[in-house]
Design an enzyme around this catalytic site. Structure first.
Site, short mmCIF file in Angstrom:
data_model
loop_
_atom_site.label_atom_id
_atom_site.label_comp_id
_atom_site.label_asym_id
_atom_site.label_seq_id
_atom_site.Cartn_x
_atom_site.Cartn_y
_atom_site.Cartn_z
N TYR A 72 9.56 13.91 -14.42
CA TYR A 72 8.87 14.63 -13.35
C TYR A 72 7.42 14.18 -13.25
O TYR A 72 6.89 13.97 -12.16
CB TYR A 72 8.94 16.14 -13.61
CG TYR A 72 8.51 16.98 -12.43
CD1 TYR A 72 9.45 17.50 -11.55
CD2 TYR A 72 7.17 17.27 -12.20
CE1 TYR A 72 9.07 18.27 -10.46
CE2 TYR A 72 6.77 18.03 -11.11
CZ TYR A 72 7.73 18.54 -10.25
OH TYR A 72 7.34 19.29 -9.18
N PHE A 124 2.23 4.46 16.73
CA PHE A 124 3.68 4.66 16.66
C PHE A 124 4.01 6.11 17.02
O PHE A 124 3.17 6.99 16.89
CB PHE A 124 4.21 4.30 15.27
CG PHE A 124 5.70 4.42 15.18
CD1 PHE A 124 6.52 3.57 15.91
CD2 PHE A 124 6.30 5.40 14.41
CE1 PHE A 124 7.90 3.69 15.87
CE2 PHE A 124 7.68 5.52 14.35
CZ PHE A 124 8.47 4.67 15.08
N ASP A 125 5.25 6.35 17.47
CA ASP A 125 5.56 7.69 18.00
C ASP A 125 5.42 8.83 16.99
O ASP A 125 4.98 9.91 17.35
CB ASP A 125 6.93 7.73 18.71
CG ASP A 125 8.07 7.34 17.82
OD1 ASP A 125 7.83 6.68 16.81
OD2 ASP A 125 9.23 7.67 18.14
N ASP A 215 -2.06 1.67 9.45
CA ASP A 215 -0.63 2.00 9.39
C ASP A 215 0.04 0.68 9.06
O ASP A 215 0.15 -0.21 9.89
CB ASP A 215 -0.18 2.56 10.74
CG ASP A 215 1.33 2.80 10.79
OD1 ASP A 215 2.03 2.29 9.89
OD2 ASP A 215 1.80 3.46 11.72
N ALA A 217 3.08 -0.44 7.90
CA ALA A 217 4.53 -0.61 7.76
C ALA A 217 4.97 -2.07 7.71
O ALA A 217 5.85 -2.44 6.93
CB ALA A 217 5.24 0.13 8.90
N LYS A 258 10.08 -0.55 5.68
CA LYS A 258 9.95 -1.83 6.40
C LYS A 258 9.53 -2.90 5.38
O LYS A 258 10.36 -3.44 4.69
CB LYS A 258 8.91 -1.69 7.53
CG LYS A 258 9.44 -0.93 8.74
CD LYS A 258 9.23 0.54 8.60
CE LYS A 258 9.41 1.31 9.88
NZ LYS A 258 9.41 2.76 9.64
N HIS A 450 13.76 11.44 22.39
CA HIS A 450 14.70 10.32 22.41
C HIS A 450 15.78 10.42 21.35
O HIS A 450 16.86 9.88 21.51
CB HIS A 450 13.94 8.99 22.28
CG HIS A 450 13.13 8.87 21.04
ND1 HIS A 450 12.00 9.61 20.80
CD2 HIS A 450 13.31 8.11 19.93
CE1 HIS A 450 11.52 9.30 19.61
NE2 HIS A 450 12.28 8.40 19.07
N1 F0G Z 1 4.42 3.56 11.57
C1 F0G Z 1 5.10 2.58 12.18
C2 F0G Z 1 4.36 1.42 12.76
C3 F0G Z 1 6.49 2.65 12.25
O1 F0G Z 1 7.16 1.68 12.87
C4 F0G Z 1 7.17 3.75 11.67
C5 F0G Z 1 8.61 3.88 11.74
C6 F0G Z 1 6.41 4.75 11.04
C7 F0G Z 1 5.03 4.61 11.01
C8 F0G Z 1 7.04 5.95 10.41
O2 F0G Z 1 7.67 5.60 9.23
O3 F0G Z 1 10.10 6.03 9.63
O4 F0G Z 1 9.17 5.77 7.33
O5 F0G Z 1 8.67 7.79 8.64
N2 F0G Z 1 9.31 3.17 12.46
C9 F0G Z 1 10.76 3.14 12.53
C10 F0G Z 1 11.17 2.19 13.61
C11 F0G Z 1 11.45 4.43 12.56
O6 F0G Z 1 12.38 2.15 13.94
O7 F0G Z 1 10.33 1.45 14.13
P1 F0G Z 1 8.98 6.35 8.70
#
Ligand code: F0G
Length: 460
Positions: A72, A124-125, A215, A217, A258, A450
């Site tokens: 833990y 990102f969304d 960010d 990813a 990613k 979506h």
């Molecule tokens: N930032 C970016 C640029 C992303 O593309 C994503 C996720 C996230 C943050 C959020 O990360 O999914 O680990 O919570 N993108 C995925 C996609 C879902 O299909 O592009 P997460």
């Protein structure tokens, strides 16, 4: 003859996938209410819905998984990951989270207040969602070239420094908790940000006292493009480039699904001890104790190895070349895509592909459904459905770009699969003028619609 290029790996374990008949797919997509998120994976032949958590781990990652420490507190897996982050990315403090959006949630819980503005390059969304959920606004400062799919600008993820400075000048320092730079910029087509732009954003933000958050990813793919396209970087190693990139950030959030090449996980890393302490409070509440934060020890171990693998030239060359392979096929046939080809995906310009479908009938979603019907290939709409409604007027927001994203999972498919995808699109392109109508909404959620929206054909 020159020896051709081939993948920098061989395959040790396989998972069967199955082709289906068009009639089956017609029924399945109808049952799914024309939302590709509702399809079962067995109903999909080639799944390009996302490159997130869908990659194949290496033998070294699987080996690391078996030696995960599930204590833990204070597990060796936590320290393996801490060392990898420190060595490769240069951050002293970090907090594991269960995925990228969880990292956003924790960081924004500390920093984002009602009425704030958060500039960035096409957030990102989930990032935008977490900002708007707190009654703050995301301001898009991406360069205009990003919205012209024909432009060959090599760094379409760049922030427009004039737009950014405008935000800095028009708001009080207290209203701007941070600037977020997304590497690569997913929403504009997996497009990279140049080192020059990162340096300038950092310099300007320092001047105004605004922290810079990456960010991250797809940070390694971003580094590859800097090496390939930016003068002065061809002879630098990917690790050197990554080190310099992160020297321009105060904080990073990461979706490890990613460029961590793992199936789940994320983290926040920062330089400031005080921010670490404040974030820890929320991390413990939402994610878990600081030394696991929503991740199993085994997953942290696999991630530590993944971060080393993703920052190698041989991995990145294979990765980027596969995305290019698909993109170049489409370009040969004149199919409109975002140029230059992005890092993790090929983005089809749906407005130019299906010219007769009205924007109110969800053009990119219409193309996504056509592609599924044609060959069982699942892509994802990055357009009007994803853009949600304006939180104040409740009107549909029509984004500048209406895209079908074909995201390629890491180390998962072969170029033969890419051929199938390309030919399926070519078949649709050849009969594009016969596609005149799209879909209408039957039901939708108030935010992130979506994922769960239900649609029906406009002409039944
Ligand atoms: N930032 C970016 C640029 C992303 O593309 C994503 C996720 C996230 C943050 C959020 O990360 O999914 O680990 O919570 N993108 C995925 C996609 C879902 O299909 O592009 P997460």
């Amino acid at each position: 003859m020159e020896i051709p290029f081939a993948e920098s790996y061989k395959i040790k374990m396989v998972e069967p996938i199955y082709r289906s008949a068009r009639e089956q797919r017609q029924q399945w997509i109808k049952d799914a209410r024309y939302n590709l998120f509702n399809l079962r994976s067995e109903q999909v032949y080639i799944d390009l819905l996302t490159d997130s958590g869908t990659g194949a781990m290496s033998h070294n990652q699987w080996a690391a998984l078996m030696t995960g420490d599930e204590s833990y507190a204070g597990s060796s897996s936590y320290y393996n990951l801490k060392n990898a982050i420190q060595e490769l990315l240069g951050f002293e403090h970090f907090l594991p989270t269960h995925q990228g959006r969880a990292a956003e949630n924790v960081l924004f819980s500390v920093w984002v207040k009602k009425g704030n503005v958060v500039p960035g390059n096409s957030h990102f969304d989930t990032t935008k969602g977490h900002i708007e959920f707190r009654d703050a606004s995301a301001i898009d400062c991406t360069i205009d070239e990003a919205f012209d799919t024909g432009s060959q600008h090599p760094f379409k993820g760049n922030l427009d420094l004039l737009k950014l400075e405008e935000v800095y000048k028009n708001h009080h320092r207290e209203e701007i908790p941070m600037v977020i730079v997304t590497l690569t910029c997913n929403t504009s087509g997996g497009q990279p940000v140049s080192m020059h732009n990162l340096r300038e954003v950092h310099k300007m933000s320092n001047k105004y006292g605004i922290p810079v958050v990456f960010d991250s990813a797809r940070f390694a793919e971003n580094a590859w493009f800097i090496k390939e396209r930016e003068p002065g970087y061809a002879d630098k190693s990917i690790r050197q480039i990554v080190t310099e990139m992160f020297s321009y950030a105060d904080v990073m959030t990461m979706s490890s699904k990613k460029d961590g090449i793992v199936n789940i996980g994320g983290f926040i890393a920062m330089r400031d001890k005080e921010l670490f302490k404040q974030s820890s409070v929320f991390n413990i509440m939402y994610e878990g104790f600081n030394t696991y934060g929503g991740m199993a020890g085994r997953d942290m171990n696999a991630l530590a190895v993944g971060l080393h693998e993703v920052t190698t030239e041989h991995y990145l060359e294979t990765r980027i070349r596969q995305v290019e392979f698909l993109g170049n096929k489409l370009l040969t046939w004149g199919i409109p895509i975002q140029n230059p080809i992005g890092g993790h995906a090929v983005f089809i310009d749906a407005k130019h592909f299906l010219e007769y479908v009205p924007k109110e009938e969800f053009v990119a979603q219409t193309l996504a459904i056509e592609l599924y019907l044609e060959a069982g290939v699942r892509g994802v709409e990055v357009g009007t459905l994803l853009a949600d409604r304006d939180p104040h007027t409740k009107e549909n927001r029509y984004p500048k770009l209406e895209m079908l994203r074909l995201a390629i999972p890491r180390r998962t498919y072969t170029n033969n699969h890419m051929e199938v995808v390309a030919v399926a699109l070519k078949n649709i392109y050849d009969r594009r003028d016969s596609i005149r109508h799209g879909y209408k909404i039957v039901s939708e959620a108030p935010i992130m619609r979506h994922f769960s929206v239900e649609l029906g054909p406009v002409i039944a």
